[in-house]
Design an enzyme around this catalytic site. Structure first.
Site, short mmCIF file in Angstrom:
data_model
loop_
_atom_site.label_atom_id
_atom_site.label_comp_id
_atom_site.label_asym_id
_atom_site.label_seq_id
_atom_site.Cartn_x
_atom_site.Cartn_y
_atom_site.Cartn_z
N LYS A 22 46.41 25.78 25.67
CA LYS A 22 45.29 26.58 26.19
C LYS A 22 45.76 27.98 26.56
CE LYS A 22 44.08 26.00 30.63
NZ LYS A 22 44.14 27.23 31.44
N ASN A 23 46.87 28.05 27.29
CA ASN A 23 47.32 29.33 27.86
C ASN A 23 47.96 30.26 26.84
OD1 ASN A 23 46.26 28.45 30.20
ND2 ASN A 23 48.20 27.97 31.19
N ARG A 94 38.98 32.96 34.60
CA ARG A 94 39.73 34.17 34.95
C ARG A 94 40.33 34.87 33.74
NH1 ARG A 94 41.19 34.95 39.82
NH2 ARG A 94 42.95 36.24 39.24
N CYS A 118 39.12 32.19 43.98
CA CYS A 118 39.79 30.99 43.47
C CYS A 118 40.10 30.09 44.65
CB CYS A 118 41.09 31.38 42.75
SG CYS A 118 42.09 29.95 42.33
N ARG A 123 43.84 35.52 44.34
CA ARG A 123 44.47 35.73 43.03
C ARG A 123 44.04 37.09 42.51
NH1 ARG A 123 43.72 30.81 39.02
NH2 ARG A 123 45.33 31.88 37.82
N PRO A 124 44.64 38.15 43.10
CA PRO A 124 44.19 39.50 42.76
C PRO A 124 44.52 39.89 41.32
CG PRO A 124 46.20 39.58 44.08
CD PRO A 124 45.80 38.13 43.99
N VAL A 125 43.90 40.96 40.82
CA VAL A 125 44.24 41.53 39.52
C VAL A 125 44.70 42.98 39.69
CG1 VAL A 125 42.81 39.98 38.11
CG2 VAL A 125 41.78 42.05 39.13
N ASP A 126 45.23 43.27 40.87
CA ASP A 126 45.64 44.66 41.17
C ASP A 126 46.71 45.15 40.20
OD1 ASP A 126 48.23 44.14 43.61
OD2 ASP A 126 47.24 42.64 42.36
N LEU A 127 47.62 44.25 39.78
CA LEU A 127 48.70 44.67 38.87
C LEU A 127 48.15 45.02 37.48
CD1 LEU A 127 51.37 41.98 39.84
CD2 LEU A 127 51.32 44.40 40.55
N ASP A 312 52.10 24.70 37.30
CA ASP A 312 51.05 23.86 36.71
C ASP A 312 51.46 22.40 36.58
OD1 ASP A 312 49.97 26.50 34.40
OD2 ASP A 312 49.66 26.21 36.55
N ARG A 404 38.53 21.54 30.99
CA ARG A 404 38.95 22.93 30.75
C ARG A 404 40.32 23.00 30.10
NH1 ARG A 404 38.21 27.03 35.53
NH2 ARG A 404 39.02 28.27 33.80
C1 EPZ Z 1 48.68 32.01 34.41
O1 EPZ Z 1 47.76 32.48 35.39
C2 EPZ Z 1 48.15 30.64 33.96
N1 EPZ Z 1 46.81 30.80 33.44
C3 EPZ Z 1 48.10 29.69 35.15
O2 EPZ Z 1 47.74 28.40 34.67
C4 EPZ Z 1 49.48 29.58 35.78
O3 EPZ Z 1 49.37 28.84 36.97
C5 EPZ Z 1 50.03 30.98 36.12
O4 EPZ Z 1 50.00 31.84 34.97
C6 EPZ Z 1 51.47 30.94 36.61
O5 EPZ Z 1 52.29 30.33 35.69
C7 EPZ Z 1 46.66 31.16 32.13
O6 EPZ Z 1 47.60 31.36 31.39
C8 EPZ Z 1 45.26 31.29 31.62
P1 EPZ Z 1 49.99 35.14 37.30
P2 EPZ Z 1 47.79 34.02 35.87
O7 EPZ Z 1 49.31 36.44 37.11
O8 EPZ Z 1 48.11 34.89 34.74
C9 EPZ Z 1 50.04 37.17 41.66
C10 EPZ Z 1 46.45 26.43 34.43
O9 EPZ Z 1 46.44 25.45 35.19
N2 EPZ Z 1 49.34 38.34 41.06
O10 EPZ Z 1 51.29 34.92 36.63
O11 EPZ Z 1 46.53 34.26 36.61
C11 EPZ Z 1 49.15 35.92 41.69
O12 EPZ Z 1 48.28 35.92 42.78
C12 EPZ Z 1 46.46 27.85 35.02
O13 EPZ Z 1 46.47 26.35 33.20
C13 EPZ Z 1 49.10 39.45 41.84
O14 EPZ Z 1 49.46 39.49 43.02
O15 EPZ Z 1 48.99 33.97 36.93
C14 EPZ Z 1 50.17 34.80 41.72
O16 EPZ Z 1 50.57 34.58 43.04
C15 EPZ Z 1 46.18 27.87 36.48
N3 EPZ Z 1 48.44 40.50 41.29
C16 EPZ Z 1 51.32 35.37 40.91
O17 EPZ Z 1 51.11 36.78 40.82
C17 EPZ Z 1 48.02 40.51 39.98
O18 EPZ Z 1 47.42 41.48 39.51
C18 EPZ Z 1 51.41 34.81 39.49
O19 EPZ Z 1 50.15 34.90 38.88
C19 EPZ Z 1 48.30 39.37 39.20
C20 EPZ Z 1 48.96 38.29 39.76
#
Ligand code: EPZ
Length: 437
Positions: A22-23, A94, A118, A123-127, A312, A404
């Site tokens: 999926k990912n 997301r 969430c 789970r911000p998207v600031d980055l 996960d 999902r």
């Molecule tokens: C991906 O989510 C996966 N989703 C998640 O799997 C997985 O848990 C996660 O990576 C970590 O491995 C998909 O691939 C669709 P991140 P993502 O950005 O990209 C923080 C599942 O069960 N952060 O790596 O959303 C964030 O809050 C799902 O299949 C910021 O602070 O995760 C977290 O603490 C659930 N600012 C950390 O980084 C940002 O702009 C890692 O999140 C972005 C992230």
């Protein structure tokens, strides 16, 4: 509404087969928007998230067809004339936020809804946003939407450091950078196999990228990318889930075969911890064979970005610890509060408590079937796992969460020996209150 009904006690015999990831499929779908023409992706799982993202992409203009029989997705992105990703769809998933990078890369402009809340805390998207600005985008937040545009219709490129490392932000910045005017650099980039495979697809399309799989990725923007045909990777989290099911629900001493997974994608930390529990595991290029021991050792884990222990798989690991001889902990360093499965596991009699971002599990308590509620994808599958080893019957409610991320879970498990089926049910409705006159 659907639920899964699991009658515990019938051992898992196997074999189990792993489907497409999926990912990885989701970013691959976004990548196809960067080329004028038709791309094809094979080994795409038939999941609700894939269908949701197909709808998101259709809004922007491309034609998307999915053949569930052959697991093949065909995307014709000759036309991308409406660079918008609406709230109604983005709120369902997301990863729809990948449309920011895809539309900036293709059209130089994008209007994308913010993903919304969430269950596991912020789970911000600031980055994603700051990185896109570092690459030259002008961004405004308006009525819950990110409005982005590139002066002159194309990003310049630039350099950005992710803190913390983020899978989603790495993917979005790659989508924006590959067709930028100049070069870009992503520091502290995610190294997850999903990101690497996605980057390889971009390269197949003509992108110039170095450093995939390392924490520094360099990109040289190009004017054009070509459509491609691409095979999606097997789902590493599905593989890990089946390995943990075999370690807990199989007959001790009876090997269970799991096919078509890529065990290298699990990361060394998971594999080391798994072996430490006393499980016997054999890895070949095509299969993973797991043999449950009479006694499981309680092994504590701490999640981390790849190649660390995948967050996960932590909910599923708590169920293994419920069978182990002794006490161990699960600490999630990625999300503050990814323990929504804990109160549900307690309903099944599992001795587990949470403090901060650590759950402590005391193994060996009898596990008894009950009604439990899925709250998200991985929490939901941990409840199915617990139901497989419980005494009596477990009803796992709201399985739309599992749909999902796991294709035909109950069918695969039933063919592997588990007594499980899907049933419709009505969510309990508050009875109308008698008006006291
Ligand atoms: C991906 O989510 C996966 N989703 C998640 O799997 C997985 O848990 C996660 O990576 C970590 O491995 C998909 O691939 C669709 P991140 P993502 O950005 O990209 C923080 C599942 O069960 N952060 O790596 O959303 C964030 O809050 C799902 O299949 C910021 O602070 O995760 C977290 O603490 C659930 N600012 C950390 O980084 C940002 O702009 C890692 O999140 C972005 C992230």
């Amino acid at each position: 509404m659907d639920k899964l009904v699991v009658h515990g006690g019938s051992p898992l015999d196997g074999p189990l087969t792993v489907g497409g990831s999926k990912n990885t499929a989701l970013p691959l779908m976004a990548a196809t928007l960067l080329a004028e023409g038709t791309s094809r992706i094979t080994n795409v799982p038939d999941l609700r998230d894939v269908r949701t993202f197909s709808n998101v992409i259709r809004v922007a203009g491309p034609a998307v067809t999915f053949d569930a029989g052959t697991h093949t997705l065909t995307l014709d992105a000759a036309t991308v004339n409406h660079p918008v990703a609406p709230y109604e769809l983005v709120k369902k998933m997301r990863a729809s936020f990948y449309m920011l990078g895809a539309l900036m890369g293709r059209c130089g402009e994008a209007k994308v809804s913010l993903p919304g809340g969430c269950a596991w805390g912020p789970r911000p998207v600031d980055l994603h946003i700051k990185g896109m600005e570092a690459f030259g985008a002008e961004i405004e937040l308006e009525e819950g939407y990110v409005q982005a545009s590139a002066p002159g219709g194309r990003l310049d490129g630039g350099s950005f450091r992710l803190e913390p490392s983020s899978v989603g932000a790495t993917i979005n910045l790659l989508l924006g950078a590959v067709r930028a005017r100049g070069g870009s650099r992503i520091e502290n980039a995610a190294r997850e196999p999903d990101v690497v495979r996605f980057g390889e697809a971009l390269r197949d399309m003509g992108a110039q990228i170095d450093g995939l799989g390392t924490d520094t990725i360099e990109i040289q923007g190009v004017d054009r990318l070509e459509p491609t045909s691409f095979r999606n990777t097997p789902d590493r989290i599905e593989l890990g889930t089946y390995m943990l099911m075999a370690a807990t629900a199989a007959e001790p001493g009876r090997p269970v075969e799991i096919r078509e997974g890529t065990h290298e994608h699990l990361g060394q930390d998971f594999k080391d911890c798994f072996a430490e529990t006393g499980v016997d595991v054999e890895y070949t290029p095509e299969t993973v064979t797991v043999t449950r021991p009479e006694h499981l050792r309680p092994v504590s884990i701490e999640t981390a970005p790849y190649p660390g222990f995948p967050t996960d798989l932590q909910a599923q690991w708590t169920v293994l610890l419920a069978l182990a001889d002794g006490t161990a902990t699960v600490t999630d360093t990625i999300y503050d509060d990814r323990f929504k499965h804990v109160p549900e596991l307690q309903r099944l009699g599992i001795d587990i408590s949470v403090e901060g971002n650590t759950a402590t599990v005391e193994g060996g308590n009898p596990i008894k079937g009950a009604q439990v509620m899925s709250t998200d994808l991985r929490a939901g599958v941990s409840l199915v796992m617990a139901g497989m080893i419980a005494d009596g019957t477990t009803h796992v409610l709201r399985v739309y969460h599992l749909d999902r991320g796991y294709e035909d879970l109950e069918g695969k498990l039933r063919r592997a020996g588990i007594d499980i089926h899907r049933e419709e049910y009505e969510e309990f409705e508050e009875p109308a209150r008698e008006t006291v006159s």
